[in-house]
Design an enzyme around this catalytic site. Structure first.
Site, PDB file in Angstrom:
ATOM      1  N   LYS A 185       0.935  -1.228   0.104  1.00 13.54           N
ATOM      2  CA  LYS A 185       0.069  -0.234   0.019  1.00 13.54           C
ATOM      3  C   LYS A 185       0.937   1.175  -0.086  1.00 13.54           C
ATOM      4  O   LYS A 185       0.550   2.196  -0.780  1.00 13.54           O
ATOM      5  CB  LYS A 185      -0.947  -0.138   1.174  1.00 13.54           C
ATOM      6  CG  LYS A 185      -1.408   1.499   1.598  1.00 13.54           C
ATOM      7  CD  LYS A 185      -2.231   1.517   2.746  1.00 13.54           C
ATOM      8  CE  LYS A 185      -2.464   2.884   3.268  1.00 13.54           C
ATOM      9  NZ  LYS A 185      -1.481   3.415   4.018  1.00 13.54           N
ATOM     10  N   ASN A 186       1.777   1.215   1.075  1.00 15.22           N
ATOM     11  CA  ASN A 186       2.509   2.444   1.054  1.00 15.22           C
ATOM     12  C   ASN A 186       3.537   2.867  -0.073  1.00 15.22           C
ATOM     13  O   ASN A 186       3.575   4.176  -0.357  1.00 15.22           O
ATOM     14  CB  ASN A 186       3.195   2.701   2.413  1.00 15.22           C
ATOM     15  CG  ASN A 186       2.474   2.690   3.695  1.00 15.22           C
ATOM     16  OD1 ASN A 186       1.242   2.943   3.258  1.00 15.22           O
ATOM     17  ND2 ASN A 186       3.068   2.532   4.689  1.00 15.22           N
ATOM     18  N   CYS A 214      -5.411  16.088  10.102  1.00 14.17           N
ATOM     19  CA  CYS A 214      -4.026  15.600  10.483  1.00 14.17           C
ATOM     20  C   CYS A 214      -2.948  16.686  10.323  1.00 14.17           C
ATOM     21  O   CYS A 214      -1.990  16.704  10.833  1.00 14.17           O
ATOM     22  CB  CYS A 214      -3.734  14.737   9.385  1.00 14.17           C
ATOM     23  SG  CYS A 214      -4.755  13.254   9.467  1.00 14.17           S
ATOM     24  N   ARG A 257       0.977  14.650  13.174  1.00 19.14           N
ATOM     25  CA  ARG A 257       1.395  14.226  11.557  1.00 19.14           C
ATOM     26  C   ARG A 257       1.857  15.452  10.588  1.00 19.14           C
ATOM     27  O   ARG A 257       1.135  15.493   9.683  1.00 19.14           O
ATOM     28  CB  ARG A 257       0.687  13.169  10.796  1.00 19.14           C
ATOM     29  CG  ARG A 257       0.513  12.015  11.778  1.00 19.14           C
ATOM     30  CD  ARG A 257      -0.250  11.029  10.967  1.00 19.14           C
ATOM     31  NE  ARG A 257       0.438  10.398   9.865  1.00 19.14           N
ATOM     32  CZ  ARG A 257       0.176   9.429   8.967  1.00 19.14           C
ATOM     33  NH1 ARG A 257      -1.121   8.985   9.154  1.00 19.14           N
ATOM     34  NH2 ARG A 257       0.863   9.025   8.033  1.00 19.14           N
ATOM     35  N   ASP A 261       3.915   0.768  12.077  1.00 16.27           N
ATOM     36  CA  ASP A 261       2.536   0.015  11.408  1.00 16.27           C
ATOM     37  C   ASP A 261       2.220  -1.192  11.865  1.00 16.27           C
ATOM     38  O   ASP A 261       1.158  -1.857  11.608  1.00 16.27           O
ATOM     39  CB  ASP A 261       2.549   0.018   9.763  1.00 16.27           C
ATOM     40  CG  ASP A 261       2.362   1.705   9.371  1.00 16.27           C
ATOM     41  OD1 ASP A 261       2.309   2.533  10.082  1.00 16.27           O
ATOM     42  OD2 ASP A 261       2.702   1.859   8.212  1.00 16.27           O
ATOM     43  N   ARG A 277      -9.427   0.377   3.576  1.00 20.65           N
ATOM     44  CA  ARG A 277      -8.548   1.417   3.060  1.00 20.65           C
ATOM     45  C   ARG A 277      -7.223   0.766   2.807  1.00 20.65           C
ATOM     46  O   ARG A 277      -6.399   1.132   1.716  1.00 20.65           O
ATOM     47  CB  ARG A 277      -8.284   2.675   4.075  1.00 20.65           C
ATOM     48  CG  ARG A 277      -8.994   3.718   3.723  1.00 20.65           C
ATOM     49  CD  ARG A 277      -8.563   4.959   4.700  1.00 20.65           C
ATOM     50  NE  ARG A 277      -7.171   5.361   4.523  1.00 20.65           N
ATOM     51  CZ  ARG A 277      -6.006   5.024   5.609  1.00 20.65           C
ATOM     52  NH1 ARG A 277      -6.488   5.086   6.581  1.00 20.65           N
ATOM     53  NH2 ARG A 277      -4.795   5.412   5.257  1.00 20.65           N
TER      54      ARG A 277
END
Ligand code: UD1
Length: 425
Positions: free
Chosen positions: A22-23, A116, A121, A307, A399
């Protein structure tokens, strides 16, 4: 409202395959717009973040086609359309369009998720990097307007904090900036190497990805290519955590893993006493005897990934002893803790330290996934727990995890996704 209904405490067996990262994907898609012709990304995970990015690309007049995990992106008719509000705010990784638009058009207007932006962040390092390259940045309550009245020029960028997002954004912005750019104290995550691999195939000149110094020589044009995305190390760690907790006699084989990407994670499982066979591109998890509690400190790569802090916490509840978790990257990443305690865990948040005592006998309960990895943790807890767990906030999980219900069902779990009429609180 979507809900996951899990009846836990059933042994899991079988085989699953990890999807593309995903990232990586959320950075590769904005990177692809830099090409002057079609880019084909293979191994794209079918997750909500990807669908959101495809919608954003359409608004930029970029043609896309997504089928069988292959995403075709034709940016040849792309326009620099301001996106202060709307879809662009649906995911945080939209910030990669800032670097990409700067490279492609020398300008851009991107709205970021307000909550955010001023919260824990920040994107100050991204902005500092852009400014070093000669960009004028105006931040109007989270709507970032980027202009380059005097063009951009290669420069030296020192990252005060090791940041994945800021490193990738600085690379995207600098890839066509005339001259040389050197990024120091760069993040070393595998996803950064993946983005640089794509850009170099497209014609960029970037050296040093995977080390803390990245050197870029600006090029004029970038061309379309085909690229296969690396496997998702966080998805792998999530399923391995579930497997160590619940593996039946034959165990669980998890395919499409680059072991080197999860070494620090596997080291913790070894310390626990987990039974695993590490193959060339798979991990086979067998049932373990008594597991020992471990303490965890998250670090930038190659350290233990923040994560995976939440997913592994569910597994810690099956171990014996007392342990601590310190998330040095996101100390406030504790949304999963009250939910786990509701299921019978004994976890205390003590300032920046999480104290866990195990084992805990978990019972099914209604719990809420307030963020993606908290959600993954609660699904694993639900698979461990006796009785019925009802997870809400499911969109947060979808997501980032491809077909999570199907994958756990393939392993023999009793897990269902339902939709009822009640609105989400
Ligand atoms: C990425 C990952 C996310 C992961 C995180 C850390 C994506 C889309 N998301 O997020 O899943 O949890 O890396 O591995 O790839 N920081 C600043 N200023 C900045 C930017 C970051 O102070 O401008 C701080 C952050 O508050 C945090 C640390 O730097 O403490 C690392 O954050 P960063 O690596 O930037 O996270 P993301 O790239 O947003």
């Amino acid at each position: 409202m979507k809900k996951l209904i899990i009846h836990g405490n059933k042994p899991l067996e079988g085989e699953i395959t990890i999807n593309g990262a995903k990232n990586s994907t959320v950075a590769l898609i904005p990177a692809a717009i830099l090409a002057d012709s079609t880019v084909v990304l293979e191994g794209v995970p079918d997750i909500q973040d990807v669908h959101s990015l495809i919608e954003i690309l359409k608004d930029f007049n970029v043609e896309t086609h997504f089928e069988n995990n292959t995403l075709t992106i034709d940016p040849s008719k792309m326009e620099s359309i301001p996106m202060p509000h709307g879809k662009i705010q649906s995911l945080r990784a939209s910030y990669y369009f800032m670097g990409a638009l700067l490279s492609k058009f020398g300008e851009g207007v991107i709205g970021l998720p307000g909550g955010c932006f001023l919260g824990p962040r920040p994107i100050d390092l991204h902005i500092k990097a852009f400014r070093s390259l000669g960009v004028d940045v105006d931040d109007d309550y989270g709507v970032i307007t980027l202009t380059t009245p005097n063009g951009m020029l290669g420069t030296r960028i020192y990252m005060d904090v090791v940041s994945v997002g800021a490193t990738i954004n600085a690379i995207l912005a600098a890839v066509r900036a005339p001259g040389k750019t050197v990024i120091e104290n760069a993040a070393r995550e595998p996803e950064i190497i993946d983005v640089v691999t794509l850009l170099n195939k497209m014609g960029a000149q970037i050296r040093g990805a995977g080390t803390s110094v990245i050197r870029i020589t600006g090029v004029e044009t970038l061309r379309g290519v085909t690229h296969t995305i690396i496997p998702d190390r966080i998805e792998a760690g999530t399923y391995i955590s579930a497997a160590v907790a619940m593996a039946g006699e034959k165990g669980i084989r998890i395919n499409n893993i680059i072991y080197e990407h999860i070494e620090s994670f596997v080291a913790k499982l070894d310390e626990m006493g987990a039974m695993m066979e590490i193959g060339e591109d798979y991990v086979h998890v067998y049932p373990s005897n008594e597991l020992k509690m471990v303490s965890i400190k998250t670090q930038p790569y190659p350290g233990f990934a923040t994560d995976l802090q939440q997913p592994i916490t569910a597994l810690l509840l099956k171990t014996h002893g007392e342990g601590t978790i310190m998330d040095t990257i996101y100390p406030q990443r504790v949304n999963h803790i009250p939910e786990l305690n509701r299921m019978g865990a004994n976890i205390k948040v003590d300032g920046d330290m999480i104290r866990v005592e195990g084992p805990s006998k978990l019972s099914g309960a209604p719990v809420k996934a307030s963020d993606l990895r908290a959600g993954a943790c609660l699904v694993i807890a639900g698979l461990i727990a006796e009785g019925e767990t009802v997870v809400t906030g499911v969109d947060n999980i979808l997501r980032g995890y491809t077909n999570i219900v199907g994958k756990f069902t393939d392993l023999g779990a009793d897990i269902r996704l339902i939709e009822d009429d009640q609105p989400e609180e």
